[in-house]
Design a protein around this motif. Structure first.
Motif, PDB file in Angstrom:
ATOM      1  N   TYR A 765      10.043  11.977  -4.057  1.00 18.39           N
ATOM      2  CA  TYR A 765       9.261  12.034  -5.288  1.00 18.39           C
ATOM      3  C   TYR A 765       8.206  10.936  -5.285  1.00 18.39           C
ATOM      4  O   TYR A 765       8.534   9.749  -5.092  1.00 18.39           O
ATOM      5  N   PHE A 770       5.412  11.949  -9.600  1.00 20.74           N
ATOM      6  CA  PHE A 770       6.685  12.655  -9.450  1.00 20.74           C
ATOM      7  C   PHE A 770       6.543  13.990  -8.716  1.00 20.74           C
ATOM      8  O   PHE A 770       7.441  14.820  -8.740  1.00 20.74           O
ATOM      9  N   THR A 772       6.887  16.364  -5.688  1.00 18.71           N
ATOM     10  CA  THR A 772       7.949  16.352  -4.689  1.00 18.71           C
ATOM     11  C   THR A 772       7.434  16.771  -3.315  1.00 18.71           C
ATOM     12  O   THR A 772       6.494  17.573  -3.196  1.00 18.71           O
ATOM     13  N   CYS A 821      16.055  10.297  -9.580  1.00 20.39           N
ATOM     14  CA  CYS A 821      15.446  11.383  -8.805  1.00 20.39           C
ATOM     15  C   CYS A 821      16.574  12.169  -8.142  1.00 20.39           C
ATOM     16  O   CYS A 821      17.297  11.637  -7.285  1.00 20.39           O
ATOM     17  N   SER A 880      14.109  13.168 -12.881  1.00 22.43           N
ATOM     18  CA  SER A 880      13.215  14.091 -12.171  1.00 22.43           C
ATOM     19  C   SER A 880      14.031  15.048 -11.329  1.00 22.43           C
ATOM     20  O   SER A 880      15.021  14.646 -10.702  1.00 22.43           O
ATOM     21  N   ASN A 911       9.393  15.924 -15.946  1.00 21.99           N
ATOM     22  CA  ASN A 911      10.486  14.968 -16.099  1.00 21.99           C
ATOM     23  C   ASN A 911      11.178  15.159 -17.434  1.00 21.99           C
ATOM     24  O   ASN A 911      10.567  15.561 -18.430  1.00 21.99           O
TER      25      ASN A 911
END
Length: 931
Positions: A765, A770, A772, A821, A880, A911
């Protein structure tokens, strides 16, 4: 040009006349020629060891001298060419470690061995060695999970693990041990007497012809008298099955060490080499004779416990299948094995070699930490940001710099003073015209949570009115010439003497100089920097001591050279501890270092240059240091020499924000480059980098806790965390901070992005957006001027502090945000270490160790250890990778009871955000997410 003007410029020349003749321009620094430092072909013992013919070892093991004890064996080795006997001792040690010592059976005089308790924490604990087989050809031993085979003729030792050879000693037959001897007499009468003596003994030493440079040697204009003659020792260590080796810092070189077939060997000899060249094996400021070898199956390491000048050759090879085929009952498989051969040779001392057999990277780090110690947790302010320059001019300058950091919301914990703050380069003093009120200056910083660092170098100005020098002289504390007179050399103050830090009494005396009553203007908020402690001697050979100067115990500098800076560092730390009765954790930085220096403080990579290449090399240099235990390490942000442009400074701050020791520093004649002086866009990018560093301080602090406990690095190559991924084995332009953060600094001018390799099968992340990324992929990541490519690993939880403060001290009671995460299974774990951030009370159990676990929609906080009270609490939780948006979160606390919390969904960053759980960080709780 006046001498004082020349000496301000950081010049380290090999002779004082050359120093005088060097012409400087205001915008230019006189470079030191590579020719001022030895190459192998200019070193007698290096040439002799490199000339040894591989594959023809003259040494055999005399099994009739074998002595077998429960945890060690000893046997004599005979050199069949000259009949000199050596004694080999092999020790089984705890933690899958073995020690091999080789010395003369009957030396003419003792050879130097490093005292136990200095580099080695203590005498290593032994473990049982079991004899499995003994015949006329070899002896087979077992140690825990390892098999050790000692071969008779030729002498060699092989370590076998899981049916595979891992380490071989003298497999190339390069053992060479120059025994102490008397110099040949010129008279024929004496020669005849010697011949008569030899005839009376069947196995008398066979006189060998002397080679050049055995009894005296000259480099440039410097003569080395070599009163003991040739004393060098050398041995080859091979790693069958391994193609990659690492370690042996300090070199400005790639992390994965290169073959030296067409170059000099890597040299370990502490030297002051400013503006050092990149990508070559020449010696630099520190020496850690530790090497790791790694492949997909295991990691092993060796520690060459010798403080003399050392060279290391490296070559790629294939293992000797013919030899290993003779051990069919121990070694399985017949495929051709790659092999890395290394050849180690030192100018004096004995062979004292530790073999650390892993098998995991973490095991080798722990095994080495058991031997030489680990890095104590620094005070929190020590891992924050440091602002330095040679030199801040006076108290007004310090006040103004401090104020500008506040004005521009730039966090900073320490301001530094270089040599110009002293009274004429007399350390432990102040220039009364510029720093007349040091107590008040420090107090003005401490009200903002900041502190001061002053430089204290080991050279003492020869001035009988200077109390530190006069005491050292009157108490016979100074290094001596070979004739016993006081050694004199040139350094910053001019004519100088050097305390003999090899002497424990001198170290006690030096430590006493840091008492508040001795060091005027000092306090618990004044910390220290040891520079020039290789030692640097401007008019000495290679800018250091002559090798025949004498230290405590009558040992020559050639025997102990790489320990001098180690002992300066140790004595200074002892003094800083004593001044508070061992209660407060001080900050201490050193330039010179050796194995074990990690016990005393931080290290930096020396006088680098403001260039993109030097920014780029800082990462592999710091990675190499971390691999051998020097974890609290960094490089001068911005480059010490020359004037970087704004882009380079910005990118360097971004890299430094994710290196363990984070200090900006600059040469006296560079332009001022504090962040607020840069263009606004650059200043803002640097401010963001600084604030990121401060937000991650709880994570860094926790990593240092685990590092002290287990010996592992805090900044590490990807292969340490992903040991089976061959694509990472040579990768040193990106790295891990602990297990949770992947960092790829921008080190190319004009770059607005970079290719990032994401290892493993994890999700990764971006810590800002954030977004991916999939493990196993290499992806181009955009990174404009404000962007640092940093990624949190899926499956991890990182506690951060997100409130911006002037200094880390002011963050002490600030709340945490938990960044969670999730991995592909929807799970994550993390931990957090908390104490008072400044004392040694944690060693008495006064700390909190928290564990966090997210699984099946539940975040659980469990206290592993709690014997400390804190006001810190959890302000926010960010999750996340959660697949379904929950409608509510139920918090069940062990103290705060049960309550419902609102759950917010950030559609932009995808998120879940839970604000103000309000639970104390030490409290055990469960947070249950409900749809």
């Amino acid at each position: 040009m006046a001498l004082s003007r020349v000496m301000r410029f950081g010049l380290r020349m090999t002779s004082f006349p050359l120093l005088l003749s060097c012409v400087l321009l205001v915008s230019q620094v006189c470079s030191v020629s590579r020719d001022n430092f030895k190459r192998c072909d200019q070193s007698g013992f290096c040439k002799r060891h490199r000339a040894v013919d591989p594959g023809h070892s003259p040494y055999i093991s005399l099994f009739d001298t074998l002595d077998i004890q429960p945890s060690q064996i000893s046997v004599e080795l005979l050199n069949t060419k000259n009949n000199v006997r050596l004694r080999l001792e092999l020790f089984g040690l705890q933690h899958q470690t073995t020690r091999i010592k080789i010395n003369e059976v009957n030396p003419l005089k003792p050879r130097y061995e490093i005292p136990v308790g200095d580099v080695l924490n203590a005498e290593p604990q032994q473990d049982t060695l079991t004899v499995v087989e003994k015949n006329d050809d070899h002896i087979t031993l077992s140690l825990e999970k390892s098999i050790i085979v000692l071969n008779r003729e030729p002498f060699r030792i092989d370590f076998i693990n899981d049916d595979e050879p891992t380490v071989s000693i003298n497999a190339q037959g390069l053992l060479k041990f120059e025994h102490l001897r008397k110099k040949k007499e010129d008279s024929q009468e004496k020669k005849e007497e010697n011949e008569e003596e030899k005839a009376s003994c069947a196995e008398e030493e066979v006189q060998e012809e002397d080679e050049p440079d055995m009894w005296e040697e000259t480099f440039k204009s410097f003569h080395d008298s070599k009163p003991n003659g040739p004393t060098s020792v050398g041995l080859d260590v091979s790693f069958p099955g391994f193609e990659h080796v690492y370690g042996i810092p300090e070199h400005a070189e790639s992390m994965a060490l290169k073959s030296t077939k067409s170059s000099d060997p890597y040299r370990l000899f502490n030297l002051d080499v400013f503006e050092y060249e990149l990508y070559n094996p020449m010696a630099l400021y520190g020496a850690v004779p530790v090497m790791l070898a790694h492949n997909e199956k295991r990691t092993v390491g060796i520690f060459w416990h010798n403080a003399a000048e050392t060279w290391v050759d490296i070559a790629s090879n294939v293992a000797d299948k013919t030899f290993f085929s003779k051990m069919a009952d121990l070694v399985k498989g017949s495929t051709e094995l790659p092999q890395t051969d290394t050849h180690w040779f030192s100018e004096s001392g004995i062979i004292d070699l530790f073999i650390m057999l892993g098998p995991e990277p973490s095991d080798v780090f722990s095994q080495y930490g058991q031997l030489t110690g680990t890095t104590p947790i620094p005070p929190l302010f020590g891992i924050a940001y440091h602002q330095c320059r040679w030199n801040y001019n006076d108290e007004d300058d310090i006040r103004n710099v401090d104020a500008k950091f506040d004005e521009y919301d730039l966090p900073m914990d320490l301001l530094w003073l270089d040599i110009e703050h002293t009274d004429g380069k007399r350390y432990f003093t102040w220039d009364g015209s510029k720093f007349s009120h040091p107590d008040e200056m420090v107090k003005n910083l401490t009200v903002k949570g900041r502190k001061l660092v002053t430089i204290v170098d080991p050279h003492l100005k020869k001035d009988d009115s200077y109390s530190v020098y006069s005491e050292a002289k009157s108490q016979n504390h100074l290094v001596k010439n070979k004739d016993g007179s006081e050694y004199e050399g040139w350094c910053w103050p001019g004519s100088s003497g050097w305390p003999d830090f090899l002497n424990p009494e001198v170290r006690k005396w030096w430590a006493s100089k840091f008492a508040y009553s001795s060091y005027a203007g000092s306090s618990k908020d004044l910390h220290v920097w040891n520079d020039m402690n290789e030692p640097s001697v401007f008019n000495g050979p290679e800018v250091t001591f002559q090798k025949d100067v004498l230290h405590y115990g009558g040992w020559e500098n050639r025997d102990v050279h790489n320990l001098y800076g180690f002992y300066v560092h140790k004595a200074t730390m002892d003094g800083l501890l004593e001044r508070t009765g061992g209660e407060e954790r001080p900050f201490l930085l050193t330039r010179a270092f050796f194995a074990g220096s990690q016990k005393f403080g931080a290290v930096w990579t020396g006088d680098n240059m403001a260039s993109w290449d030097h920014l780029k090399i800082s990462n592999p240099m710091i990675l190499s240091l971390n691999l051998v235990g020097i974890t609290f390490s960094g490089a001068d942000v911005g480059g010490f020499f020359h004037n970087p442009d704004a882009e380079l400074v910005t990118r360097w701050y971004q890299a430094g924000a994710f290196q363990p020791f984070f200090r900006a520093h600059a040469h006296l004649d560079t332009k001022r480059r504090e962040p607020h002086l840069l263009p606004n866009a650059n200043m803002l990018a640097i401010r963001d980098a600084l604030q990121q560093r401060y937000s991650y301080l709880p994570y860094w602090y926790t990593l240092f806790y685990w590092g002290e406990r287990n010996g592992g690095p805090v900044m590490m190559p990807l292969w340490v965390e992903f040991p089976k991924d061959k694509s990472t084995f040579s990768m040193d332009d990106q790295f891990m901070i602990g297990k949770a953060l992947l960092v790829k600094p921008i080190t190319e001018q004009g770059s607005t992005g970079t290719n990032v390799y994401f290892p493993g099968n994890d999700l990764w992340y971006d810590v800002e957006s954030f977004q991916t990324y999939n493990g196993g992929d290499t992806t181009y990541v955009r990174a404009g001027l404000t962007k640092i490519p940093v990624f949190q690993r899926g499956g991890t939880i990182i506690p951060r502090k997100m409130r911006n403060r002037r200094s880390s001290t002011l963050m002490k009671s600030d709340p945490f945000t938990l960044f969670i995460c999730l991995n592909r299974e929807g799970e994550a774990t993390g931990n957090l270490f908390i104490d008072d951030y400044h004392s040694y009370n944690y060693k008495n159990g006064k700390y909190i160790l928290k564990g966090f676990n997210f699984r099946k929609n539940v975040l659980e906080s469990v206290t592993g250890h709690k014997d400390y009270q804190t006001d810190e609490w959890i302000e926010k939780i960010v999750i996340s990778g959660f697949q379904v948006q929950p409608s509510i979160a139920i918090l069940k606390g062990s103290v705060s009871g049960q309550k419902e919390l609102e759950v917010n969904y950030d559609i932009v960053e995808d998120n879940i955000i839970i604000r103000k759980p309000g639970v104390n960080i030490a409290e055990n709780f469960k947070l249950i997410l409900q749809p």
